[in-house]
Design a protein around this motif. Structure first.
Motif, mmCIF file in Angstrom:
data_model
loop_
_atom_site.group_PDB
_atom_site.id
_atom_site.type_symbol
_atom_site.label_atom_id
_atom_site.label_comp_id
_atom_site.label_asym_id
_atom_site.label_seq_id
_atom_site.Cartn_x
_atom_site.Cartn_y
_atom_site.Cartn_z
ATOM 1 N N HIS A 1 0.863 44.312 8.532
ATOM 2 C CA HIS A 1 -0.157 43.372 9.010
ATOM 3 C C HIS A 1 -0.983 42.729 7.919
ATOM 4 O O HIS A 1 -1.542 41.659 8.125
ATOM 5 C CB HIS A 1 -1.109 44.091 9.972
ATOM 6 C CG HIS A 1 -0.410 44.844 11.046
ATOM 7 N ND1 HIS A 1 0.259 44.191 12.055
ATOM 8 C CD2 HIS A 1 -0.234 46.161 11.256
ATOM 9 C CE1 HIS A 1 0.810 45.107 12.859
ATOM 10 N NE2 HIS A 1 0.529 46.306 12.385
ATOM 11 N N TYR A 2 -1.104 43.408 6.784
ATOM 12 C CA TYR A 2 -1.998 42.893 5.760
ATOM 13 C C TYR A 2 -1.232 42.556 4.495
ATOM 14 O O TYR A 2 -0.246 43.209 4.154
ATOM 15 C CB TYR A 2 -3.110 43.902 5.472
ATOM 16 C CG TYR A 2 -4.025 44.062 6.639
ATOM 17 C CD1 TYR A 2 -4.973 43.091 6.939
ATOM 18 C CD2 TYR A 2 -3.910 45.159 7.493
ATOM 19 C CE1 TYR A 2 -5.805 43.207 8.044
ATOM 20 C CE2 TYR A 2 -4.729 45.292 8.601
ATOM 21 C CZ TYR A 2 -5.673 44.321 8.871
ATOM 22 O OH TYR A 2 -6.479 44.432 9.963
ATOM 23 N N ALA A 3 -1.734 41.552 3.816
ATOM 24 C CA ALA A 3 -1.037 41.067 2.633
ATOM 25 C C ALA A 3 -1.870 41.324 1.393
ATOM 26 O O ALA A 3 -3.083 41.508 1.460
ATOM 27 C CB ALA A 3 -0.766 39.583 2.787
ATOM 28 N N ARG A 4 -1.205 41.335 0.254
ATOM 29 C CA ARG A 4 -1.920 41.456 -1.013
ATOM 30 C C ARG A 4 -1.391 40.375 -1.941
ATOM 31 O O ARG A 4 -0.296 39.847 -1.768
ATOM 32 C CB ARG A 4 -1.740 42.848 -1.617
ATOM 33 C CG ARG A 4 -0.289 43.284 -1.811
ATOM 34 C CD ARG A 4 0.324 42.747 -3.041
ATOM 35 N NE ARG A 4 1.753 42.977 -3.068
ATOM 36 C CZ ARG A 4 2.642 42.153 -2.575
ATOM 37 N NH1 ARG A 4 2.271 41.038 -1.958
ATOM 38 N NH2 ARG A 4 3.927 42.408 -2.691
ATOM 39 N N MET A 5 -2.189 40.062 -2.912
ATOM 40 C CA MET A 5 -1.694 39.162 -3.946
ATOM 41 C C MET A 5 -2.015 39.751 -5.305
ATOM 42 O O MET A 5 -2.963 40.507 -5.477
ATOM 43 C CB MET A 5 -2.329 37.786 -3.816
ATOM 44 C CG MET A 5 -3.833 37.779 -3.974
ATOM 45 S SD MET A 5 -4.507 36.108 -3.888
ATOM 46 C CE MET A 5 -4.002 35.465 -5.460
ATOM 47 N N HIS A 6 -1.185 39.413 -6.263
ATOM 48 C CA HIS A 6 -1.442 39.797 -7.646
ATOM 49 C C HIS A 6 -1.823 38.564 -8.438
ATOM 50 O O HIS A 6 -1.298 37.487 -8.198
ATOM 51 C CB HIS A 6 -0.171 40.387 -8.274
ATOM 52 C CG HIS A 6 0.118 41.784 -7.858
ATOM 53 N ND1 HIS A 6 1.284 42.433 -8.186
ATOM 54 C CD2 HIS A 6 -0.614 42.680 -7.161
ATOM 55 C CE1 HIS A 6 1.259 43.654 -7.689
ATOM 56 N NE2 HIS A 6 0.128 43.834 -7.063
ATOM 57 N N GLU B 1 7.768 40.444 1.033
ATOM 58 C CA GLU B 1 7.804 39.005 1.282
ATOM 59 C C GLU B 1 7.300 38.345 0.004
ATOM 60 O O GLU B 1 6.391 38.860 -0.630
ATOM 61 C CB GLU B 1 6.849 38.699 2.444
ATOM 62 C CG GLU B 1 6.615 37.239 2.724
ATOM 63 C CD GLU B 1 5.432 37.039 3.692
ATOM 64 O OE1 GLU B 1 5.659 36.511 4.778
ATOM 65 O OE2 GLU B 1 4.313 37.424 3.341
ATOM 66 N N ASP B 2 7.896 37.253 -0.401
ATOM 67 C CA ASP B 2 7.443 36.637 -1.643
ATOM 68 C C ASP B 2 7.090 35.180 -1.441
ATOM 69 O O ASP B 2 7.954 34.342 -1.264
ATOM 70 C CB ASP B 2 8.523 36.776 -2.724
ATOM 71 C CG ASP B 2 8.009 36.240 -4.057
ATOM 72 O OD1 ASP B 2 6.795 35.981 -4.169
ATOM 73 O OD2 ASP B 2 8.831 36.074 -4.975
ATOM 74 N N SER C 1 5.157 33.600 -3.713
ATOM 75 C CA SER C 1 4.532 33.184 -4.975
ATOM 76 C C SER C 1 4.851 31.721 -5.328
ATOM 77 O O SER C 1 4.032 31.034 -5.923
ATOM 78 C CB SER C 1 4.954 34.114 -6.113
ATOM 79 O OG SER C 1 6.356 34.191 -6.202
ATOM 80 N N GLN C 2 6.040 31.249 -4.914
ATOM 81 C CA GLN C 2 6.394 29.861 -5.255
ATOM 82 C C GLN C 2 5.520 28.825 -4.539
ATOM 83 O O GLN C 2 5.231 27.768 -5.075
ATOM 84 C CB GLN C 2 7.882 29.591 -4.975
ATOM 85 C CG GLN C 2 8.823 30.366 -5.882
ATOM 86 C CD GLN C 2 8.403 30.333 -7.347
ATOM 87 O OE1 GLN C 2 8.178 29.265 -7.917
ATOM 88 N NE2 GLN C 2 8.235 31.506 -7.969
ATOM 89 N N GLU C 3 5.103 29.171 -3.313
ATOM 90 C CA GLU C 3 4.222 28.280 -2.568
ATOM 91 C C GLU C 3 2.904 28.074 -3.304
ATOM 92 O O GLU C 3 2.207 27.092 -3.085
ATOM 93 C CB GLU C 3 3.853 28.960 -1.243
ATOM 94 C CG GLU C 3 4.548 28.491 -0.022
ATOM 95 C CD GLU C 3 4.128 29.387 1.146
ATOM 96 O OE1 GLU C 3 3.020 29.213 1.666
ATOM 97 O OE2 GLU C 3 4.926 30.295 1.495
ATOM 98 N N PHE C 4 2.536 29.074 -4.099
ATOM 99 C CA PHE C 4 1.245 29.035 -4.774
ATOM 100 C C PHE C 4 1.424 29.102 -6.282
ATOM 101 O O PHE C 4 0.698 29.799 -6.978
ATOM 102 C CB PHE C 4 0.357 30.182 -4.271
ATOM 103 C CG PHE C 4 0.079 30.102 -2.795
ATOM 104 C CD1 PHE C 4 -0.858 29.209 -2.300
ATOM 105 C CD2 PHE C 4 0.790 30.893 -1.905
ATOM 106 C CE1 PHE C 4 -1.107 29.128 -0.928
ATOM 107 C CE2 PHE C 4 0.549 30.815 -0.540
ATOM 108 C CZ PHE C 4 -0.399 29.931 -0.046
#
Ligand code: SF4
Ligand code: SF4
Length: 300
Positions: free
Chosen positions: A24-29, A280-281, A283-286
């Motif tokens: 349910h929750y996402a993280r970013m590096h 799930e990746d 990273s390219q969107e951002f």
């Protein structure tokens, strides 16, 4: 494993610390930390730190200001984004100014985002107060051994207080600092996850002992990751021809360790600039050229 309510609340929105949360929750590096202070034999310095991420990936390096901007952009666009972690591309605590500046900026502008840090542990004892002050409640240490003789096969050198220590001497310093850091996290009541990289023939049998020691010292979660060794990642620093474990070997080791402690089994070894749910990746969107053009719509 029984857990009290308060502890459950602390991990409820962290996809790495809670198996339930990871759906349910996402993280970013954010990749703000290029330098490293040790050499791991399984590292390929052209790529991200292999202690928390999938090898063979090059993340786009950001300044602290860019990283904070990115966190606010993504925090506004993806409401499930609850955690921002710094895990590379080198060791975050070998780049303390960049790492802590990034956390400060995010804490000021988005105080409800959880901050997370991953380190090889060498400099951890020196920064416990800073970590506590910034309310960083989750710290990962990569611990691959508790025996410097085994350590010497994994770490050819350690750079500490302006000197380079080789072999067993370096591995002993790293080991002592990791144990000191683990203890200090416990005393400061900061949740600690330990990552271990399973390297067949080097530390595979020894990791049961590592598990026992870190459990005793109060680590919250143990994540044993397979060494990923593929020709397309290039040559690792000192492990030419080294194979990774089979899924069966990995599972057997995890089963042998799970006695009294939570084992993380949902790790997907993500990139140092990963964005999204585990596995799930986005990273390219951002990517840098894209997120720098976006306006943060983050609501505190
Ligand atoms: Fe590479 Fe090890 Fe440093 Fe990570 S901690 S960047 S794997 S040498
Ligand atoms: Fe934190 Fe590691 Fe999860 Fe990243 S992968 S959010 S550094 S625990």
């Amino acid at each position: 494993v029984e857990m009290d309510e308060k502890l459950q609340e602390r991990i409820a929105k962290h996809p790495c610390y809670s198996e339930d949360a990871h759906h349910h929750y996402a993280r970013m590096h954010v990749a703000v930390a290029p330098a490293c202070n040790i050499q791991c034999n399984y590292c390929n310095r052209k790529y991200d730190c292999a202690n928390e991420s999938r090898p063979g990936v090059v993340s786009e390096l950001l300044t602290p200001e860019e990283a904070a901007h990115k966190a606010l952009v993504i925090g506004g666009k993806i409401p499930q984004m609850t955690v921002v972690g710094i895990a590379g591309p080198g060791d975050p605590l070998a780049n303390p100014d960049k790492t802590f500046r990034t956390f400060e900026l995010i804490a000021e502008q988005a105080p409800d985002i959880k901050l997370c840090l991953s380190t090889n542990g060498l400099m951890l004892p020196d920064y416990i107060d800073r970590i506590k002050q910034l309310n960083i409640d989750h710290v990962t240490i990569t611990i691959n051994m508790v025996d410097p003789e085994i350590g010497a096969k994994i770490y050819p050198w350690v750079h500490y207080k302006r000197r380079r220590y080789r072999g067993i001497e370096g591995a002993r310093i790293l080991h002592e600092r990791q144990m000191e850091g683990l203890q200090a996290l416990k005393e400061a009541d900061i949740l600690c996850k330990v990552n271990s990289v399973m390297i067949p023939g080097i530390n595979d049998h020894h990791l049961v002992e590592v598990n026992r020691v870190i459990r005793e010292k109060g680590a919250f979660l143990h994540n044993i990751m397979p060494l990923i060794s593929a020709p397309e990642h290039g040559t690792h620093f000192g492990l030419t021809g080294q194979r990774g474990p089979t899924p069966k070997e990995l599972k057997e080791l995890q089963d042998n360790c799970s006695g009294n402690m939570k084992m993380m089994r949902h790790c997907r070894q993500c990139r140092a600039d990963a964005v999204g749910l585990l596995g799930e990746d986005r990273s390219q969107e951002f990517s840098k050229d894209k997120f720098l053009e976006m306006t943060p719509e983050y609501d505190v």
